[in-house]
Scaffold this active site. Structure first.
Site, short mmCIF file in Angstrom:
data_model
loop_
_atom_site.label_atom_id
_atom_site.label_comp_id
_atom_site.label_asym_id
_atom_site.label_seq_id
_atom_site.Cartn_x
_atom_site.Cartn_y
_atom_site.Cartn_z
N ARG A 177 0.89 -1.32 0.03
CA ARG A 177 0.01 -0.12 -0.16
C ARG A 177 0.89 1.35 -0.15
O ARG A 177 0.65 2.16 0.53
CB ARG A 177 -1.07 0.17 1.13
CG ARG A 177 -1.98 -1.22 1.43
CD ARG A 177 -2.85 -1.49 0.07
NE ARG A 177 -3.52 -2.42 0.54
CZ ARG A 177 -3.64 -3.37 0.10
NH1 ARG A 177 -2.73 -3.94 -0.51
NH2 ARG A 177 -4.44 -4.52 0.42
N SER A 203 -10.61 0.46 3.80
CA SER A 203 -9.67 -0.02 5.07
C SER A 203 -9.12 1.42 5.55
O SER A 203 -8.56 2.12 4.68
CB SER A 203 -8.89 -0.90 4.84
OG SER A 203 -9.16 -2.11 4.22
N GLU A 257 -4.03 4.27 6.28
CA GLU A 257 -3.91 3.99 4.75
C GLU A 257 -4.58 4.93 4.12
O GLU A 257 -4.29 5.31 2.87
CB GLU A 257 -4.67 2.50 4.46
CG GLU A 257 -4.60 2.35 3.01
CD GLU A 257 -5.34 0.98 2.45
OE1 GLU A 257 -4.88 -0.01 3.00
OE2 GLU A 257 -5.91 0.92 1.66
P1 FAD Z 1 -8.75 9.52 -4.35
O1 FAD Z 1 -9.29 9.16 -3.27
O2 FAD Z 1 -9.25 10.34 -5.29
O3 FAD Z 1 -7.21 9.87 -4.14
C1 FAD Z 1 -6.22 9.34 -3.19
C2 FAD Z 1 -4.92 10.04 -3.48
O4 FAD Z 1 -4.30 9.86 -4.42
C3 FAD Z 1 -4.97 11.61 -3.03
O5 FAD Z 1 -3.71 11.68 -2.11
C4 FAD Z 1 -4.88 12.31 -4.21
O6 FAD Z 1 -4.56 13.52 -4.29
C5 FAD Z 1 -4.12 11.12 -5.16
N1 FAD Z 1 -4.35 11.40 -6.29
C6 FAD Z 1 -5.40 10.96 -7.08
N2 FAD Z 1 -5.40 10.72 -8.45
C7 FAD Z 1 -4.06 11.06 -8.52
C8 FAD Z 1 -3.60 11.25 -9.90
N3 FAD Z 1 -4.03 11.10 -11.05
N4 FAD Z 1 -2.10 11.90 -9.89
C9 FAD Z 1 -1.44 12.04 -8.69
N5 FAD Z 1 -2.16 11.76 -7.56
C10 FAD Z 1 -3.43 11.56 -7.52
N6 FAD Z 1 -7.81 0.05 -1.94
C11 FAD Z 1 -7.04 -1.24 -2.15
O7 FAD Z 1 -5.76 -0.85 -2.32
N7 FAD Z 1 -7.68 -2.44 -1.87
C12 FAD Z 1 -8.97 -2.49 -1.82
O8 FAD Z 1 -9.46 -3.63 -1.96
C13 FAD Z 1 -9.73 -1.56 -1.58
N8 FAD Z 1 -10.99 -1.56 -1.28
C14 FAD Z 1 -11.79 -0.55 -1.16
C15 FAD Z 1 -13.28 -0.62 -0.93
C16 FAD Z 1 -13.95 0.57 -0.68
C17 FAD Z 1 -15.55 0.26 -0.27
C18 FAD Z 1 -13.43 1.81 -0.54
C19 FAD Z 1 -14.43 3.07 -0.49
C20 FAD Z 1 -12.27 1.91 -0.87
C21 FAD Z 1 -11.29 0.82 -1.07
N9 FAD Z 1 -9.78 0.95 -1.43
C22 FAD Z 1 -9.21 -0.10 -1.72
C23 FAD Z 1 -9.30 2.19 -1.27
C24 FAD Z 1 -9.20 2.93 -2.65
O9 FAD Z 1 -10.44 2.61 -3.45
C25 FAD Z 1 -8.19 2.74 -3.58
O10 FAD Z 1 -6.99 3.24 -3.00
C26 FAD Z 1 -8.23 3.86 -4.85
O11 FAD Z 1 -7.15 3.61 -5.67
C27 FAD Z 1 -8.51 5.37 -4.60
O12 FAD Z 1 -8.61 5.85 -6.09
P2 FAD Z 1 -9.44 7.22 -5.96
O13 FAD Z 1 -9.34 7.66 -7.41
O14 FAD Z 1 -10.60 7.13 -5.21
O15 FAD Z 1 -8.41 8.07 -5.37
P1 NAP Z 2 -10.29 -11.48 4.60
O1 NAP Z 2 -10.20 -12.29 3.44
O2 NAP Z 2 -11.02 -11.59 5.68
O3 NAP Z 2 -8.70 -11.45 5.14
C1 NAP Z 2 -8.52 -10.68 6.64
C2 NAP Z 2 -7.04 -10.38 6.62
O4 NAP Z 2 -6.12 -11.65 6.39
C3 NAP Z 2 -6.58 -9.52 5.45
O5 NAP Z 2 -5.83 -8.53 6.10
C4 NAP Z 2 -5.69 -10.22 4.59
O6 NAP Z 2 -4.47 -9.32 4.15
C5 NAP Z 2 -5.23 -11.29 5.26
N1 NAP Z 2 -5.29 -12.68 4.31
C6 NAP Z 2 -6.22 -13.27 4.12
N2 NAP Z 2 -5.84 -14.44 3.68
C7 NAP Z 2 -4.56 -14.49 3.56
C8 NAP Z 2 -3.73 -15.20 2.70
N3 NAP Z 2 -3.60 -16.19 2.06
N4 NAP Z 2 -2.28 -14.62 2.97
C9 NAP Z 2 -1.84 -13.67 3.50
N5 NAP Z 2 -2.67 -12.97 4.01
C10 NAP Z 2 -4.02 -13.18 4.08
O7 NAP Z 2 -10.08 -9.76 4.09
P2 NAP Z 2 -11.15 -8.81 4.01
O8 NAP Z 2 -11.24 -7.57 4.76
O9 NAP Z 2 -12.57 -9.54 3.48
O10 NAP Z 2 -10.57 -8.31 2.51
C11 NAP Z 2 -10.38 -8.90 1.35
C12 NAP Z 2 -9.26 -8.38 0.50
O11 NAP Z 2 -9.65 -7.02 0.03
C13 NAP Z 2 -7.95 -8.18 1.30
O12 NAP Z 2 -6.79 -8.45 0.25
C14 NAP Z 2 -8.17 -6.67 1.64
O13 NAP Z 2 -6.65 -6.01 1.65
C15 NAP Z 2 -8.92 -6.17 0.26
N6 NAP Z 2 -9.44 -4.87 0.86
C16 NAP Z 2 -8.81 -3.76 0.99
C17 NAP Z 2 -9.46 -2.84 1.34
C18 NAP Z 2 -8.73 -1.38 1.43
O14 NAP Z 2 -9.60 -0.40 1.24
N7 NAP Z 2 -7.50 -1.46 1.37
C19 NAP Z 2 -11.04 -2.80 1.66
C20 NAP Z 2 -11.47 -3.94 1.63
C21 NAP Z 2 -11.15 -4.85 1.19
P3 NAP Z 2 -4.25 -8.40 3.04
O15 NAP Z 2 -5.37 -7.30 3.37
O16 NAP Z 2 -2.98 -8.01 3.03
O17 NAP Z 2 -4.91 -8.80 1.61
#
Ligand code: FAD
Ligand code: NAP
Length: 341
Positions: free
Chosen positions: A164, A240, A335
């Site tokens: 991340r 998250s 994050e």
């Molecule tokens: P924004 O919120 O608009 O921007 C985020 C940051 O990036 C800000 O600092 C902004 O200034 C900068 N930015 C945006 N666009 C640019 C650009 N073109 N150039 C330079 N800087 C820029 N993330 C995960 O990694 N995994 C997940 O599974 C995941 N699940 C999610 C589930 C939900 C329900 C929600 C709400 C979020 C989730 N996220 C997840 C987080 C998020 O969706 C991601 O990080 C996504 O990439 C953000 O995109 P955005 O365009 O909305 O970014």
């Molecule tokens: P999940 O599948 O219930 O798993 C819980 C946690 O265990 C997660 O943090 C995941 O790590 C870790 N995990 C599960 N299986 C694993 C494996 N085989 N090896 C290593 N780590 C493992 O998680 P969840 O909340 O439902 O989310 C599912 C996936 O979507 C995850 O990968 C999560 O990162 C992603 N997600 C991200 C966001 C966001 O905003 N960043 C929001 C929702 C979901 P990791 O998180 O490192 O994968």
């Protein structure tokens, strides 16, 4: 070019927080963006970018020119027998790109289905889910240097992707606008189903793991996510809120001796402990505090029940960080990108 004064950001952040930008403009081409960046408003103020606003916590009125990225488009190229590259403009919706590639049968990003936001923000934190990260398919991106207004190419190494993390969230923060992103996808994809609930969901849908294609995996991920995660259109959130901490093996073994059911995954850098488990174990899951809370189905997701302001969510996050520290001596890191001014 229509730069607006004092404009609400509520529709531009998925937390649905009420906040306003001193100036706001939407851009739909590189030419428009460069014209905006050459304007007096941009020269005299800080500039900030929003894609989908799904990884943002806006705490105050933003004393800046906020640029909303609407530069869209997808182009397939560099095809070989088994690979193809896709270049997507940064304002394209990430999930639309995934669906488009899955539909054609090009694999590599199906586990990243239903992640909200734009293509351009995906490299910012090296988006990841279900065992796949953007870096696994990443080729390069081009980004506009905000000082020189020239496009520069960044390859995989230049981006310094981590868990991340990327160079754009760290030492190059606020120096570049990501303009487009190029990924390499497989024309003969091998599915990755052994993470989280994917295999169980496929099997409960009557699909043998060996037979699962990328569309089956994408559908399974969409099904799991839709059942667990709050839809930001209904309940404001930014996914998250915290990263999963990685701690030393010694620290983990010490915690395991005290908390028998603590979860941990070995990584090359130490043991990754699911932050959701830590938060849930301390009773935060489903708890409502004022207009905010930790979601009932996913403790890691902080939500706006309606009418919350950014500082309320930040304060809840600080209380959770303190509580996890007191019990486990683990310092949770956020994050979500926090904008305070
Ligand atoms: P924004 O919120 O608009 O921007 C985020 C940051 O990036 C800000 O600092 C902004 O200034 C900068 N930015 C945006 N666009 C640019 C650009 N073109 N150039 C330079 N800087 C820029 N993330 C995960 O990694 N995994 C997940 O599974 C995941 N699940 C999610 C589930 C939900 C329900 C929600 C709400 C979020 C989730 N996220 C997840 C987080 C998020 O969706 C991601 O990080 C996504 O990439 C953000 O995109 P955005 O365009 O909305 O970014
Ligand atoms: P999940 O599948 O219930 O798993 C819980 C946690 O265990 C997660 O943090 C995941 O790590 C870790 N995990 C599960 N299986 C694993 C494996 N085989 N090896 C290593 N780590 C493992 O998680 P969840 O909340 O439902 O989310 C599912 C996936 O979507 C995850 O990968 C999560 O990162 C992603 N997600 C991200 C966001 C966001 O905003 N960043 C929001 C929702 C979901 P990791 O998180 O490192 O994968």
């Amino acid at each position: 070019m229509n730069i607006l004064n004092s404009t609400s950001l509520k529709q531009y952040n998925t937390f649905g927080l009420e906040a306003s930008a001193k100036y706001l403009v939407e851009v739909s081409s590189l030419t428009q963006l460069i014209a905006v960046l050459k304007s007096d408003t941009a020269i005299e103020n800080k500039v900030k970018f929003i894609g989908g606003g799904s990884n943002l916590l806006i705490c105050n009125q933003i004393d800046a020119l906020v640029i909303i990225n609407k530069i869209v488009g997808v182009n397939l190229h560099s095809e070989t027998e088994d690979k193809i590259q896709v270049t997507a403009m940064s304002g394209t919706l990430w999930h639309n790109l995934v669906l488009q590639m899955v539909e054609i049968g090009y694999g590599g990003i199906e586990n990243l289905s239903l992640i909200p936001g734009s293509v351009g923000a995906a490299p910012m934190q090296n988006i990841g889910a279900y065992g796949v990260e953007l870096k696994d398919v990443f080729v390069s991106l081009s980004a506009l240097n905000l000082k020189t207004l020239q496009l520069e190419v960044f390859n995989l190494q230049d981006c310094e992707f981590g868990y991340r993390e990327s160079v754009f969230k760290n030492k190059l923060k606020d120096h570049y606008f990501i303009y487009d992103v190029t990924l390499e996808l497989s024309k003969n994809p091998i599915t990755n189903t052994n993470y989280g609930d994917i295999s169980a969901t496929l099997m409960s849908n009557g699909i043998e793991l060996n037979d699962a294609n990328i569309k089956d995996v994408s559908n399974a991920v969409i099904e799991i996510r839709s059942s667990k995660l709050p839809n930001p259109k209904i309940l404001g959130n930014s996914g998250s809120f915290f990263k999963n901490p990685v701690i030393s093996t010694t620290h983990f073994e010490f915690l395991l001796s005290k908390f028998k059911d603590i979860k941990g995954f070995q990584t090359p850098h130490g043991v990754k402990v699911p932050a959701g488990w830590l938060i849930e174990s301390l009773g935060w899951k489903g708890k409502k505090i004022g207009n905010t809370g930790s979601h009932a189905k996913q403790a890691l997701v902080l939500v706006n029940y309606g009418g919350a302001i950014g500082s309320e969510i930040k304060s809840l996050a600080e209380d959770i960080i303190q509580s996890v520290w007191n019990s486990y001596q683990i310092k949770l890191e956020t994050e979500v990108n926090i904008w305070e001014n």
